[in-house]
Design an enzyme around this catalytic site. Sequence first.
Site, PDB file in Angstrom:
ATOM      1  N   TRP A  68      11.067  17.160  41.877  1.00 57.15           N
ATOM      2  CA  TRP A  68      12.534  17.244  41.951  1.00 57.15           C
ATOM      3  C   TRP A  68      12.977  18.638  42.394  1.00 57.15           C
ATOM      4  O   TRP A  68      13.955  18.777  43.145  1.00 57.15           O
ATOM      5  CB  TRP A  68      13.146  16.898  40.594  1.00 57.15           C
ATOM      6  N   HIS A  69      12.270  19.659  41.969  1.00 54.19           N
ATOM      7  CA  HIS A  69      12.643  21.013  42.393  1.00 54.19           C
ATOM      8  C   HIS A  69      12.411  21.221  43.889  1.00 54.19           C
ATOM      9  O   HIS A  69      13.063  22.075  44.502  1.00 54.19           O
ATOM     10  CB  HIS A  69      11.849  22.058  41.598  1.00 54.19           C
TER      11      HIS A  69
END
Length: 394
Positions: free
Chosen positions: A326-327
């Site tokens: 997600w980052h």
Amino acid sequence: MTTPYGTIFYFGILFLFLAPIIIAGLNGRRLPVYNAFVTLLFIYWMFSENYIQGIAFIAFIFWQLIIVRLYFNYRRVLNKNHGGIFTLAILMSILPLIVTKMQPLLAGHLSLVGFLGISYLTFKAVTMVIEIRDGLIKEYNSVEFVNFLLFFPTLSSGPIDRYRRFKQDVDKPLDKEKYLALLNRGIFLIFLGFLYKFIIAYLVSKYWVEPLKFNLINHINFGSSMLGYMYSYSMYLFFDFAGYSAFAVGVSHMLGIQTPMNFNKPFIARNIKDFWNRWHMTLSFWFRDFVFMRLVFWLTKKKWFKSKFTIAYIAYFVNFMIMGIWHGLHWYYILYGLYQALMIIGFDIFERINKKYKFYPKNKVTHVIGVFITFNFICFGFLIFSGILDKIPF
């Protein structure tokens, strides 16, 4: 693009427009129409220098409105709960975020899709779909959903609120005394944010992080610079993000909304599980509730593994790998997710062994030792997360 809470000028304009809301709150009244005007004004200001992202933002809101409305009608009006439709609704809701996160692989064709805050808006929208499916949201109003999505204090980087909790705050009448307490707390948090973000984080970045980063890239005092960078970057990351979060929660309080806190003294955590109950809590709890717990339930139901520990460890691995991805789709974010998963699984194994053999007693001394060990492991994780290892010419 105007970054929320990025300058003193931003706060000056913000407090100017918040004044009528504060005065009304002190008299026990809400100003929903004026609130909507202020929200639209600050969203426009946020995207005024990048109209492409502004268009993407508007398209995203309509996209989520359509998905949530269609799924609500399917689930409540047709009274059906087919797993395939639910999965499709989730995938459609996160599709814009997936496409945005794939930007490094698609050679820059995604500026028409991504915008500041897309992750946190996606988390909110996905929560709606899941809680409609679970029967927790029995009534749906598109205006209320948009009000929840567009709550501007938390728009760009959270904290991640839940629709039902947010709606309770919006619906209940304002009590003068309770609002005064909220206002006082909000003012305190804003001053705390100034201390964290504009003073401590700034000084740490200027006098430690940047000089040590220069040393690492140029191989000057490499070993000591690496160690110094690890600790200073960890401090910078906390004070910068915790400062932003304090601003967001403080402004929310001024609007009469008790947005949950994001940090609770994370560097005094006694172990890695305790750390994730203190660090970026709204994100951590979101992944816990909607990824980890549901995967555990699903794997248990399927009976693919006999051991509940095997199921939990697979769920931890998936949970933190998704969090890392997600980052961003960079190797160091993926490695960071793997590192966190291995730490939490390793600690769980340690706890189980210690419970059986009792070789590591729980007392004040071991508590301090636990805090020290956890702090160092966490800082090493942030060293990976920083991406500095990708910039050093080895």
